[in-house]
Design a protein around this motif. Structure first.
Motif, PDB file in Angstrom:
ATOM      1  N   ARG A   1     -16.411  14.381 -10.156  1.00  0.00           N
ATOM      2  CA  ARG A   1     -15.328  13.643 -10.800  1.00  0.00           C
ATOM      3  C   ARG A   1     -14.099  13.749  -9.901  1.00  0.00           C
ATOM      4  N   LYS A   2     -13.007  13.173 -10.303  1.00  0.00           N
ATOM      5  CA  LYS A   2     -11.814  13.122  -9.467  1.00  0.00           C
ATOM      6  C   LYS A   2     -11.442  14.509  -8.951  1.00  0.00           C
ATOM      7  N   GLY A   3     -11.325  14.635  -7.624  1.00  0.00           N
ATOM      8  CA  GLY A   3     -10.939  15.885  -7.003  1.00  0.00           C
ATOM      9  C   GLY A   3     -12.087  16.771  -6.570  1.00  0.00           C
ATOM     10  N   PHE A   4     -13.313  16.472  -7.021  1.00  0.00           N
ATOM     11  CA  PHE A   4     -14.465  17.289  -6.635  1.00  0.00           C
ATOM     12  C   PHE A   4     -14.717  17.141  -5.140  1.00  0.00           C
ATOM     13  N   GLN A   5     -14.946  18.264  -4.466  1.00  0.00           N
ATOM     14  CA  GLN A   5     -15.109  18.249  -3.015  1.00  0.00           C
ATOM     15  C   GLN A   5     -16.474  18.766  -2.599  1.00  0.00           C
ATOM     16  N   LEU A   6     -16.989  18.200  -1.518  1.00  0.00           N
ATOM     17  CA  LEU A   6     -18.287  18.608  -0.991  1.00  0.00           C
ATOM     18  C   LEU A   6     -18.321  18.340   0.501  1.00  0.00           C
ATOM     19  N   THR A   7     -18.759  19.329   1.250  1.00  0.00           N
ATOM     20  CA  THR A   7     -18.995  19.142   2.683  1.00  0.00           C
ATOM     21  C   THR A   7     -20.411  19.589   2.980  1.00  0.00           C
ATOM     22  N   GLU A   8     -21.250  18.661   3.380  1.00  0.00           N
ATOM     23  CA  GLU A   8     -22.632  18.981   3.720  1.00  0.00           C
ATOM     24  C   GLU A   8     -22.689  19.590   5.115  1.00  0.00           C
ATOM     25  N   LEU A   9     -23.770  20.274   5.394  1.00  0.00           N
ATOM     26  CA  LEU A   9     -23.972  20.844   6.713  1.00  0.00           C
ATOM     27  C   LEU A   9     -23.976  19.732   7.759  1.00  0.00           C
ATOM     28  N   GLY A  10     -23.116  19.856   8.737  1.00  0.00           N
ATOM     29  CA  GLY A  10     -23.033  18.848   9.787  1.00  0.00           C
ATOM     30  C   GLY A  10     -22.334  17.572   9.370  1.00  0.00           C
ATOM     31  N   GLY A  11     -21.775  17.541   8.175  1.00  0.00           N
ATOM     32  CA  GLY A  11     -21.137  16.330   7.679  1.00  0.00           C
ATOM     33  C   GLY A  11     -19.632  16.466   7.557  1.00  0.00           C
ATOM     34  N   GLN A  12     -18.995  15.365   7.188  1.00  0.00           N
ATOM     35  CA  GLN A  12     -17.564  15.341   6.989  1.00  0.00           C
ATOM     36  C   GLN A  12     -17.231  15.651   5.527  1.00  0.00           C
ATOM     37  N   PRO A  13     -16.078  16.228   5.259  1.00  0.00           N
ATOM     38  CA  PRO A  13     -15.697  16.516   3.872  1.00  0.00           C
ATOM     39  C   PRO A  13     -15.619  15.245   3.031  1.00  0.00           C
ATOM     40  N   GLN A  14     -16.097  15.354   1.803  1.00  0.00           N
ATOM     41  CA  GLN A  14     -15.958  14.268   0.833  1.00  0.00           C
ATOM     42  C   GLN A  14     -15.118  14.773  -0.336  1.00  0.00           C
ATOM     43  N   THR A  15     -14.223  13.937  -0.794  1.00  0.00           N
ATOM     44  CA  THR A  15     -13.468  14.213  -2.011  1.00  0.00           C
ATOM     45  C   THR A  15     -13.670  13.051  -2.959  1.00  0.00           C
ATOM     46  N   CYS A  16     -14.170  13.336  -4.134  1.00  0.00           N
ATOM     47  CA  CYS A  16     -14.436  12.279  -5.111  1.00  0.00           C
ATOM     48  C   CYS A  16     -13.114  11.722  -5.627  1.00  0.00           C
ATOM     49  N   ASP A  17     -12.988  10.405  -5.592  1.00  0.00           N
ATOM     50  CA  ASP A  17     -11.755   9.788  -6.091  1.00  0.00           C
ATOM     51  C   ASP A  17     -12.036   8.767  -7.194  1.00  0.00           C
ATOM     52  N   PHE A  18     -13.022   9.081  -8.028  1.00  0.00           N
ATOM     53  CA  PHE A  18     -13.232   8.265  -9.223  1.00  0.00           C
ATOM     54  C   PHE A  18     -11.982   8.313 -10.103  1.00  0.00           C
ATOM     55  N   ASP A  19     -11.814   7.321 -10.940  1.00  0.00           N
ATOM     56  CA  ASP A  19     -10.724   7.332 -11.903  1.00  0.00           C
ATOM     57  C   ASP A  19     -10.886   8.504 -12.864  1.00  0.00           C
ATOM     58  N   GLU A  20      -9.785   8.962 -13.433  1.00  0.00           N
ATOM     59  CA  GLU A  20      -9.827  10.035 -14.424  1.00  0.00           C
ATOM     60  C   GLU A  20     -10.780   9.660 -15.562  1.00  0.00           C
ATOM     61  N   GLY A  21     -11.643  10.607 -15.923  1.00  0.00           N
ATOM     62  CA  GLY A  21     -12.583  10.377 -17.017  1.00  0.00           C
ATOM     63  C   GLY A  21     -13.923   9.839 -16.584  1.00  0.00           C
ATOM     64  N   LEU A  22     -14.024   9.321 -15.362  1.00  0.00           N
ATOM     65  CA  LEU A  22     -15.294   8.803 -14.850  1.00  0.00           C
ATOM     66  C   LEU A  22     -15.965   9.881 -13.998  1.00  0.00           C
ATOM     67  N   TYR A  23     -17.283   9.880 -13.987  1.00  0.00           N
ATOM     68  CA  TYR A  23     -18.013  10.935 -13.286  1.00  0.00           C
ATOM     69  C   TYR A  23     -19.452  10.491 -13.051  1.00  0.00           C
ATOM     70  N   VAL A  24     -20.154  11.279 -12.219  1.00  0.00           N
ATOM     71  CA  VAL A  24     -21.587  11.116 -12.038  1.00  0.00           C
ATOM     72  C   VAL A  24     -22.203  12.496 -11.916  1.00  0.00           C
ATOM     73  N   ASN A  25     -23.344  12.706 -12.562  1.00  0.00           N
ATOM     74  CA  ASN A  25     -24.076  13.967 -12.438  1.00  0.00           C
ATOM     75  C   ASN A  25     -24.891  13.910 -11.153  1.00  0.00           C
ATOM     76  N   ILE A  26     -24.462  14.662 -10.150  1.00  0.00           N
ATOM     77  CA  ILE A  26     -25.155  14.600  -8.863  1.00  0.00           C
ATOM     78  C   ILE A  26     -26.324  15.573  -8.802  1.00  0.00           C
ATOM     79  N   GLY A  27     -26.428  16.459  -9.786  1.00  0.00           N
ATOM     80  CA  GLY A  27     -27.581  17.339  -9.911  1.00  0.00           C
ATOM     81  C   GLY A  27     -28.416  16.896 -11.089  1.00  0.00           C
ATOM     82  N   PRO A  28     -28.840  17.825 -11.958  1.00  0.00           N
ATOM     83  CA  PRO A  28     -29.593  17.411 -13.147  1.00  0.00           C
ATOM     84  C   PRO A  28     -28.739  16.479 -14.009  1.00  0.00           C
TER      85      PRO A  28
END
Length: 534
Positions: free
Chosen positions: A101-128
């Protein structure tokens, strides 16, 4: 008649006959659901955590990992009076149960940092992202900690099947899933009814049973009672929908596709998902994301019990206890305890100086982890609902880089929404994961445009994950070959002296949260029984 009454009324031959009929009518899925309803324990094996009676003298436990297995271990042990410390490499609890969701950060091995910029209240379950009704252990914690649930629409006849490479008139076109399902059921019923009428099944059933079978096929396949022909059904939809007055009045029903066109398209093989035991037409999801479950468990642990942003460097044990060398923000420390429950994925544990026995090390080498990728796409308009009347469900396709597009089962009829742009596996997941975050988005959006005309113009932002490139996971879930399940898996379910392993990878519910919870419960019970002996 409720489930209890039905279970009491059906016994012996009657129960077997009833279950046989369920299997014939609805396949394995209906059979398993029926067995679960009759109390045959076909759901996830454990509905509640073990009762840990008594308080042992050696009660210090270090739990490695604050995913669902680690959190459940810590919670149940704490209730029983153990002094628990949880070590977690991430800055948050949940392991793979993550919600972007908004502000969530992830950097994969060998990848560039990602910061989620969805609108407030919107999200996606990237795991289960979904919970079966029979995963009693997961539902135990959602109920215990008041995590509100909502329905997850896992099967939608209004959604599309898209076989871009298929020959014939259905190839390269989005086709309603319900139309393909209705036509295949109809034609199959027609063929069976006609063969039965001609005596092809006389050796398998009596005359009375044959008549009942044909009667069932006529009803099930919407066949003509006169000649057993399938000519379509209102359930597959209308070309012009019925309405008021004379025009549109009764509307104009759609006509079935030719059976050869349906078979040649290959769309039939995309209909099998909800026949699997782990899949149902409607499932559950926590309101506001799957992360709500681990967050709820973590809130019920004592303050400071979880040591976040702390990496495990070295694991050792002797006859008296365990020592764990950790580092946080460059500062090294050694933790000691009587016991250890390690929920670190085996893919990661292999890379740590773990000090486990040669037997354990050999067994771990036989495990592998799934290559998995997910992509969330925020759309400024819910065109799938507004233009196509699709509310939840999945769009299946023949491009392995996409595999499926899933439409949200929350926020219906609101302005914006986040759909799952792809859910890929194996070699396709590895290929897509080698692209930049921007190129992954382009892959998803370009393909979605082939199915939905409003895809590109509605797209706003995306967020992706390749689980095999996430440092503290190195894969989506544990995978066992038949040989490894028979030889290596049993070794790892037993303790290695004072160290117990737990997680979804040590269950037959691999990739599901219930597997993590029930593995933890099993190991906690074993540890407690041993600790009570001194």
């Amino acid at each position: 008649m409720n489930d209890l009454d039905m279970g009491m009324a059906l016994s012996g031959q009657t129960r077997r006959y009833f279950l046989e009929k369920l299997a014939k009518a609805g396949g394995t899925a209906m059979l398993l659901a029926g067995m679960d309803a009759l109390g045959f324990g076909i759901g996830s094996a454990m509905a509640a955590p073990p009762s840990l009676a008594g308080t042992p003298k050696k009660n210090r436990v270090i739990v490695l990992g604050a995913g669902n297995a680690g959190l459940a271990s810590a919670y149940e042990l704490t209730k029983a009076g153990y002094a628990v410390t949880v070590v977690e490499a991430r800055a948050f609890a949940g392991g793979r149960a993550q919600t972007a969701r908004k502000g969530f950060q992830l950097t994969e091995l060998g990848g560039q940092p990602q910061t989620c910029d969805f609108d407030e209240g919107l999200y996606v379950n990237i795991g289960p992202w979904r919970i079966p009704y029979h995963h009693h252990s997961t539902l135990h914690y959602t109920k215990l900690f008041n995590v509100p649930l909502e329905l997850f629409n896992n099967d939608n006849d209004a959604s599309f099947l898209y076989m871009e490479k298929a020959p014939g008139p259905l190839g390269g076109k989005p086709i309603r899933k319900g139309q393909v399902a209705a036509d295949l059921l109809g034609y199959t019923s027609e063929i069976l009814a006609k063969l039965s009428q001609q005596g092809a099944l006389d050796a398998q059933m009596s005359g009375a049973d044959k008549e009942r079978f044909i009667e069932f096929l006529v009803s099930f396949g919407y066949l003509s009672k006169k000649d057993f022909n399938y000519t379509g059904t209102a359930g597959r939809g209308f070309l012009v929908e019925p309405g008021a007055g004379i025009n549109p009045g009764p509307g104009k029903p759609s006509s079935p596709y030719a059976i050869t066109d349906v078979l040649n398209s290959g769309m039939g093989k995309l209909l099998h998902s909800v026949s699997d035991w782990e899949q149902q037409r409607t499932m559950f999801q926590p309101v506001q994301g799957m992360e709500q479950i681990p967050k709820a468990i973590a809130r019920h642990l004592p303050d400071g019990m979880i040591r976040f942003s702390t990496e495990v460097q070295r694991i050792r044990q002797n006859g008296n206890g365990v020592t764990i060398d950790v580092v946080k923000e460059g500062q090294a420390e050694t933790l000691t305890a009587d016991w250890c429950i390690c929920t670190i994925p085996l893919s990661v544990l292999k890379t740590i100086d773990h000090g486990l026995s040669p037997r354990f090390k050999t067994a771990m080498e036989k495990s592998s982890y799934a290559l998995v990728g997910k992509m969330g796409l925020q759309m400024k308009r819910r065109f799938w609902e507004e233009d196509h009347s699709i509310y939840g469900g999945h769009v299946y396709c023949d491009n392995p880089e996409i595999n499926s597009i899933s439409l949200p089962s929350t926020g219906w009829q609101s302005q914006k929404g986040v759909l799952l742009g792809y859910y890929n596996f194996g070699a396709a997941a590895a290929k897509v994961s080698g692209r930049s975050a921007a190129d992954r988005v382009a892959t998803a959006v370009d393909y979605g445009q082939k199915i939905f005309p409003a895809y590109k113009e509605s797209f706003e932002t995306g967020f992706s994950v390749a689980w095999h490139r996430v440092k503290y996971n190195l894969g989506g879930w544990g995978v066992w070959s038949e040989d490894a399940r028979a030889t290596a898996y049993p070794v790892l379910t037993e303790p290695d002296d004072r160290i117990y392993l737990a997680g979804e990878h040590l269950s037959y519910l691999g990739g599901w949260q219930a597997g993590a919870f029930e593995s933890a419960w099993q190991q906690v019970e074993r540890l407690h029984a041993r600790a009570m002996k001194g």
